[in-house]
Design a protein around this motif. Sequence first.
Motif, PDB file in Angstrom:
ATOM      1  N   VAL A  54       0.703  -1.372   0.188  1.00  0.00           N
ATOM      2  CA  VAL A  54      -0.019   0.000   0.033  1.00  0.00           C
ATOM      3  C   VAL A  54       1.252   1.280  -0.275  1.00  0.00           C
ATOM      4  O   VAL A  54       0.620   1.660  -0.698  1.00  0.00           O
ATOM      5  CB  VAL A  54      -0.481   0.137   1.489  1.00  0.00           C
ATOM      6  CG1 VAL A  54      -1.833   1.096   1.214  1.00  0.00           C
ATOM      7  CG2 VAL A  54      -2.194  -1.561   1.080  1.00  0.00           C
ATOM      8  N   ASP A  57       1.883   2.209  -3.332  1.00  0.00           N
ATOM      9  CA  ASP A  57       1.506   2.738  -4.766  1.00  0.00           C
ATOM     10  C   ASP A  57       1.129   3.636  -4.094  1.00  0.00           C
ATOM     11  O   ASP A  57       1.349   4.694  -4.973  1.00  0.00           O
ATOM     12  CB  ASP A  57       0.368   1.889  -4.201  1.00  0.00           C
ATOM     13  CG  ASP A  57       0.119   0.265  -4.929  1.00  0.00           C
ATOM     14  OD1 ASP A  57       0.930   0.648  -6.022  1.00  0.00           O
ATOM     15  OD2 ASP A  57      -0.235  -0.336  -4.805  1.00  0.00           O
ATOM     16  N   LEU A  58       1.149   4.594  -2.845  1.00  0.00           N
ATOM     17  CA  LEU A  58       0.190   5.092  -2.203  1.00  0.00           C
ATOM     18  C   LEU A  58       1.848   6.820  -2.570  1.00  0.00           C
ATOM     19  O   LEU A  58       1.711   7.689  -2.418  1.00  0.00           O
ATOM     20  CB  LEU A  58      -0.331   5.852  -0.195  1.00  0.00           C
ATOM     21  CG  LEU A  58      -0.894   4.654  -0.939  1.00  0.00           C
ATOM     22  CD1 LEU A  58      -1.428   5.070   1.165  1.00  0.00           C
ATOM     23  CD2 LEU A  58      -2.387   5.573  -1.268  1.00  0.00           C
ATOM     24  N   LYS A  88       7.574  -1.327  -4.933  1.00  0.00           N
ATOM     25  CA  LYS A  88       6.003  -2.405  -5.569  1.00  0.00           C
ATOM     26  C   LYS A  88       6.688  -3.753  -6.051  1.00  0.00           C
ATOM     27  O   LYS A  88       5.505  -4.178  -5.703  1.00  0.00           O
ATOM     28  CB  LYS A  88       5.416  -1.683  -6.772  1.00  0.00           C
ATOM     29  CG  LYS A  88       4.570  -1.798  -7.009  1.00  0.00           C
ATOM     30  CD  LYS A  88       3.764  -2.399  -6.361  1.00  0.00           C
ATOM     31  CE  LYS A  88       2.112  -2.272  -7.631  1.00  0.00           C
ATOM     32  NZ  LYS A  88       0.498  -3.127  -6.486  1.00  0.00           N
ATOM     33  N   GLU A 113      -7.402   1.847   0.772  1.00  0.00           N
ATOM     34  CA  GLU A 113      -6.335   1.629   0.161  1.00  0.00           C
ATOM     35  C   GLU A 113      -6.369   0.317  -0.367  1.00  0.00           C
ATOM     36  O   GLU A 113      -5.707   0.263  -1.554  1.00  0.00           O
ATOM     37  CB  GLU A 113      -4.831   2.560   1.127  1.00  0.00           C
ATOM     38  CG  GLU A 113      -5.041   4.011   0.566  1.00  0.00           C
ATOM     39  CD  GLU A 113      -6.367   4.420   2.318  1.00  0.00           C
ATOM     40  OE1 GLU A 113      -6.248   5.996   2.205  1.00  0.00           O
ATOM     41  OE2 GLU A 113      -6.326   3.879   2.980  1.00  0.00           O
ATOM     42  N   THR A 169      -8.477  -0.376  -2.840  1.00  0.00           N
ATOM     43  CA  THR A 169      -8.128   0.353  -4.196  1.00  0.00           C
ATOM     44  C   THR A 169      -6.822   0.546  -5.118  1.00  0.00           C
ATOM     45  O   THR A 169      -6.916   1.040  -5.811  1.00  0.00           O
ATOM     46  CB  THR A 169      -8.755   2.110  -3.824  1.00  0.00           C
ATOM     47  OG1 THR A 169      -8.136   2.520  -2.760  1.00  0.00           O
ATOM     48  CG2 THR A 169      -9.703   1.742  -3.401  1.00  0.00           C
ATOM     49  N   THR A 170      -5.901   0.701  -4.370  1.00  0.00           N
ATOM     50  CA  THR A 170      -4.088   0.601  -4.961  1.00  0.00           C
ATOM     51  C   THR A 170      -3.803  -0.816  -4.826  1.00  0.00           C
ATOM     52  O   THR A 170      -3.555  -1.034  -6.459  1.00  0.00           O
ATOM     53  CB  THR A 170      -3.611   1.288  -4.079  1.00  0.00           C
ATOM     54  OG1 THR A 170      -3.214   0.514  -3.147  1.00  0.00           O
ATOM     55  CG2 THR A 170      -3.973   2.640  -3.331  1.00  0.00           C
ATOM     56  N   SER A 171      -4.250  -1.770  -3.957  1.00  0.00           N
ATOM     57  CA  SER A 171      -3.198  -3.226  -4.605  1.00  0.00           C
ATOM     58  C   SER A 171      -4.213  -4.473  -4.604  1.00  0.00           C
ATOM     59  O   SER A 171      -3.941  -5.738  -4.925  1.00  0.00           O
ATOM     60  CB  SER A 171      -3.053  -3.278  -3.363  1.00  0.00           C
ATOM     61  OG  SER A 171      -1.531  -1.975  -3.454  1.00  0.00           O
TER      62      SER A 171
END
Length: 263
Positions: free
Chosen positions: A137, A140-141, A156, A187, A190-192
Motif C-alpha cells: 500500500v 502505491d501511495l 512495488k 487503500e 483501491t490501490t492493490s
Amino acid sequence: MKPWGNLGVVDTIYEDEVYDDDDDDDDDDDDDDDNSSNSPSLLSSPPSPLHSSAQAWSSAMGCKTDGLIHVQGTAFHLHKDPLMSRSTYLRRKLTEKSELTLSPPLNITAETFALVVDFCYGTHLLVTPFNVASLLVAADLLGMTEAKGEDDSNLKQMTENYFQKFIAVNGKYAAIVFKSCLALLPEAETTSFLVSRCVEVMNLTEDSKGLDGYFDDVISLRADDFKIVAESMHQRFEYQDLLYRIVDFYLEVRTGQDTALLS
C-alpha cells in the motif's frame, strides 16, 4: 565516496515528537543549544537499520540531514536525495520544501514509513506476511514504482514478487495478510486489490467451509469499505458463490445488529 549498501553503522536518526513541559522555562538555554546545532537533539531510542543507514549517509556523503518528515507523531530527520530518488510522491513534495507531514488519506504508519526509508537508503528490507500488505500500500501511495538501474528493483516490484511467490500459494499466509489488510482499507483494495486477492487464495487453497472463520472479520468493516471489497471481488472472482455467501452473511449480521440497536 562509499556505495549506499556499504555504509557503516552509527546512531539514531529519528525521534518521537515528545517535548518536556519545562522547555518554556529554559528559553535562554534553548537559544544557546540552537546556535550549536541545526536540528533538535535526538531522544534516546533503540538502534535500528534506519538509524544506522541515515547517520551513515551523513558520514559517507559529508552532508547533514536536510528533510524533516512527520508521521503519526514521529519526526524523521532524513536526507532528501535517497527519498526523492525512490518515491515520485516524495520527490514532488520535497523538491521545493524540506518539511512534510504524511497524513490521511495517506494510510501509512510510522512503523511502515521507517521500513520504507530503510529501503530508500539501500538497507536490506525483510518482507514478511505481517508487513507485505502495508508495504504494498505504501509503495502505491508514495509512487515507489521506479528502478534505479537495470538490475535494481523498486519497492512495488519487490513486495509484489513476494506476494506472488509466498502469499498467493499459501492459504495460511494469505489469512495473515487478509487480517492486516482490513486495517488498511480502503487503500488496500483501491490501490492493490489485496483483500479480494487474499480471499481468492484462501478459497483456492482451503476446503469450500475454511473461510467461515474469517467472515467475522468482514463484519467489522464499515459499509463503505465492504462495498469496495465486494465490488473488487465481483470483478476478480471466478467463483461468484463465495462472494454471495460473504455478502449474504454481512447483510444478515448487520441487519440483526441494527435491529437489536433499535429495539
